[in-house]
Design a protein around this motif. Sequence first.
Motif, PDB file in Angstrom:
ATOM      1  N   UNK A   1       3.170  -2.997  -4.805  1.00  0.00           N
ATOM      2  CA  UNK A   1       3.520  -4.062  -3.858  1.00  0.00           C
ATOM      3  C   UNK A   1       3.087  -3.658  -2.453  1.00  0.00           C
ATOM      4  N   UNK A   2       3.383  -2.435  -2.073  1.00  0.00           N
ATOM      5  CA  UNK A   2       2.988  -1.935  -0.742  1.00  0.00           C
ATOM      6  C   UNK A   2       1.473  -2.000  -0.588  1.00  0.00           C
ATOM      7  N   UNK A   3       0.741  -1.569  -1.618  1.00  0.00           N
ATOM      8  CA  UNK A   3      -0.727  -1.615  -1.556  1.00  0.00           C
ATOM      9  C   UNK A   3      -1.228  -3.051  -1.379  1.00  0.00           C
ATOM     10  N   UNK A   4      -0.626  -3.996  -2.090  1.00  0.00           N
ATOM     11  CA  UNK A   4      -1.060  -5.395  -1.985  1.00  0.00           C
ATOM     12  C   UNK A   4      -0.719  -5.983  -0.609  1.00  0.00           C
ATOM     13  N   UNK A   5       0.417  -5.583  -0.038  1.00  0.00           N
ATOM     14  CA  UNK A   5       0.759  -6.009   1.328  1.00  0.00           C
ATOM     15  C   UNK A   5      -0.307  -5.509   2.300  1.00  0.00           C
ATOM     16  N   UNK A   6      -0.677  -4.238   2.172  1.00  0.00           N
ATOM     17  CA  UNK A   6      -1.698  -3.662   3.054  1.00  0.00           C
ATOM     18  C   UNK A   6      -3.052  -4.344   2.868  1.00  0.00           C
ATOM     19  N   UNK A   7      -3.415  -4.651   1.611  1.00  0.00           N
ATOM     20  CA  UNK A   7      -4.682  -5.347   1.339  1.00  0.00           C
ATOM     21  C   UNK A   7      -4.737  -6.704   2.032  1.00  0.00           C
ATOM     22  N   UNK A   8      -3.591  -7.358   2.192  1.00  0.00           N
ATOM     23  CA  UNK A   8      -3.514  -8.674   2.839  1.00  0.00           C
ATOM     24  C   UNK A   8      -3.364  -8.555   4.362  1.00  0.00           C
ATOM     25  N   UNK A   9      -3.394  -7.315   4.878  1.00  0.00           N
ATOM     26  CA  UNK A   9      -3.319  -7.115   6.325  1.00  0.00           C
ATOM     27  C   UNK A   9      -1.915  -6.977   6.867  1.00  0.00           C
ATOM     28  N   UNK A  10      -0.930  -6.788   5.993  1.00  0.00           N
ATOM     29  CA  UNK A  10       0.449  -6.673   6.429  1.00  0.00           C
ATOM     30  C   UNK A  10       0.930  -5.235   6.525  1.00  0.00           C
ATOM     31  N   UNK A  11       2.145  -5.108   6.992  1.00  0.00           N
ATOM     32  CA  UNK A  11       2.841  -3.826   7.084  1.00  0.00           C
ATOM     33  C   UNK A  11       4.038  -3.906   6.154  1.00  0.00           C
ATOM     34  N   UNK A  12       4.257  -2.864   5.361  1.00  0.00           N
ATOM     35  CA  UNK A  12       5.381  -2.833   4.426  1.00  0.00           C
ATOM     36  C   UNK A  12       6.509  -1.978   5.005  1.00  0.00           C
ATOM     37  N   UNK A  13       7.749  -2.485   4.860  1.00  0.00           N
ATOM     38  CA  UNK A  13       8.950  -1.788   5.349  1.00  0.00           C
ATOM     39  C   UNK A  13      10.021  -1.928   4.280  1.00  0.00           C
TER      40      UNK A  13
END
Length: 147
Positions: free
Chosen positions: A127-139
């Motif tokens: 999930x974190x990797x997919x958030x980063x792929x979409x340009x987001x930050x995971x917390x």
Amino acid sequence: MTRQHGLSFKKLDLHIHTPESECFLDKNVTPKQIIDKAIEQELDAIAITDHNSGALIDDVKEAAKGKITVFPGVEITCSGGGNIHIIALFDIDKGTKTVENLLGTLEITEDKYGKPDAFSNYTPTQVIDKIHEKGGIAVLAHANCNH
């Protein structure tokens, strides 16, 4: 007038739910009321992070124009080791479509939007990797939780 340069502290709340989250009790709260409350709390910015939904992000951003900064986001429940909630935060120029695109990538369907029992079958790391792929930050949403 002296202009100051450098860093300054800002007061933020990066985990705000709206009536789009099933757990939000008062379904009559409006985007304007959300913004008014944030201003009353002297916040400089907020993030809208409903459970598995981005439905009200654009409306809250519209209500906030010229008043307060709104970061689009979403709280995602993922599998692996219990119910782990991860918040995805995006740049202020993003909105509902960005969140819905991420949810689709994580195989969370529209009929599950806003429901706290909806979850992605992806692991927290995926999930974190997919958030980063979409340009987001995971917390982590609940860092003090025992999951």
